[in-house]
Design an enzyme around this catalytic site. Sequence first.
Site, mmCIF file in Angstrom:
data_model
loop_
_atom_site.group_PDB
_atom_site.id
_atom_site.type_symbol
_atom_site.label_atom_id
_atom_site.label_comp_id
_atom_site.label_asym_id
_atom_site.label_seq_id
_atom_site.Cartn_x
_atom_site.Cartn_y
_atom_site.Cartn_z
ATOM 1 N N ASP A 99 39.577 -21.383 -34.479
ATOM 2 C CA ASP A 99 38.761 -22.345 -35.225
ATOM 3 C C ASP A 99 38.004 -23.331 -34.352
ATOM 4 O OD1 ASP A 99 40.743 -23.972 -34.203
ATOM 5 O OD2 ASP A 99 41.797 -24.214 -36.104
ATOM 6 N N GLU A 121 43.482 -14.469 -35.348
ATOM 7 C CA GLU A 121 44.015 -15.610 -36.092
ATOM 8 C C GLU A 121 43.069 -15.968 -37.245
ATOM 9 O OE1 GLU A 121 46.461 -19.087 -34.211
ATOM 10 O OE2 GLU A 121 44.625 -19.991 -34.987
ATOM 11 N N GLU A 135 37.364 -28.017 -37.512
ATOM 12 C CA GLU A 135 38.014 -26.698 -37.427
ATOM 13 C C GLU A 135 38.011 -25.918 -38.740
ATOM 14 O OE1 GLU A 135 39.706 -29.106 -34.019
ATOM 15 O OE2 GLU A 135 39.279 -29.498 -36.136
ATOM 16 N N HIS A 209 46.329 -34.799 -30.454
ATOM 17 C CA HIS A 209 44.979 -34.705 -29.894
ATOM 18 C C HIS A 209 43.887 -34.580 -30.953
ATOM 19 C CE1 HIS A 209 45.827 -30.488 -30.762
ATOM 20 N NE2 HIS A 209 44.527 -30.305 -30.776
ATOM 21 N N ARG A 211 41.067 -34.939 -33.858
ATOM 22 C CA ARG A 211 40.088 -35.979 -34.170
ATOM 23 C C ARG A 211 40.526 -36.860 -35.340
ATOM 24 N NH1 ARG A 211 34.633 -34.735 -32.196
ATOM 25 N NH2 ARG A 211 34.815 -32.824 -31.017
ATOM 26 N N HIS A 242 46.644 -36.182 -23.956
ATOM 27 C CA HIS A 242 45.378 -35.442 -23.924
ATOM 28 C C HIS A 242 44.326 -36.256 -23.177
ATOM 29 C CE1 HIS A 242 41.868 -33.259 -25.526
ATOM 30 N NE2 HIS A 242 42.719 -32.273 -25.740
#
Length: 371
Positions: A99, A121, A135, A209, A211, A242
């Site tokens: 994604d 996936e 994503e 990590h 957003r 991250h």
Amino acid sequence: MSKIRVLTIFGTRPEAIKMAPLVKEIEKNSDTLEGFVCVSAQHRQILDQVLELFQISPDFDLDVMRENQNLWSLTSDILLKTKDVIAKVNPDIVLVHGDTTTSMASALSAFYAKVPVGHVEAGLRTFNKYYPFPEEINRVFTDNISSYHFAPTDKSCKNLKNTGIPSEHIYKTGNTVIDALLYTVKNHKEQPKGLNLNPDLKTILLTSHRRENFGEPVKNICAAVIELVNNNKDIEFVCPVHPNPNVRKPVYELLSGKERIHLTDPLEYAQFCTLMKKSYIILTDSGGVQEEAPSLGKPVLVLRDTTERPEAVEYGTVKLTGTNKEKIISDVQNLLDNKSAYKKMAEAVNPYGDGFAAKRIVNVLQSSLHH
């Protein structure tokens, strides 16, 4: 009989981990398949670590990573650069993963070139276009472009069928991340460098990590960590941080220099696997970790309100905790205090696969694309 030309494109560390077993399986079948690897390097350093671990030398490196890049520039950069790679390789199929912006833009690029796309996936969904962002739309978009859908679970197969994708284009394979994890745990027992962990304490691993957790959520997570450490003298936290400044800045401001809280740079994958194995509980907003940890018998508390991996929630090995400070504290405390709750999560079955996903995907390529 000419070989099937397979171009694999990926760009982030999680994609590299999940595509590595497939790249190696294609190499193993070099009598029928000719593999080409293109990396966008959407995440530079942490991608290179994985390539080194699995001994993968890309044929093409787009090197798109820029300081504070945005989705517009990243997407257009990948779209234009993959156009040239696809023209050069002239593949029979382009394989993308999951994604990411790399997957979505590369799939679109292959579609423009009228080359079939295989989506590894495929079929994951939260059914909320802004969570996770971007994503969710990336994977919906990629699924719609793809001709081959390599879905990890029954639920992801069902999601694809529900959107009108014909059953004969959907293949249930398990998740390649389990292939990568089992290979790494068996062959690379590397200790995380520079971490002096106390063997008498329970280690809690924390990664964040995404957003949607930038801003207040990451501050809430840090506040919960501080309170948990103050309330429990027998635990310590390890937080691989991250590199994104939206994560790094608040985490270092709030957690550095605190007793029993260890902040590190992102760990190499083999070291991270060792750390997962050593951990007592894992807190994460990562998709891959939700899939891997159950194979190691570790309870996972997911720092998100939705997950596109609901199977592990249903099986009981993963729990959606979210980013509310009190909720994080109470869910962790419950696992520390309540042995039967811990045992129930630690011993649940992993619904994501058996370590043979890459083999299944290669079998499909060989039987469907033979010249």
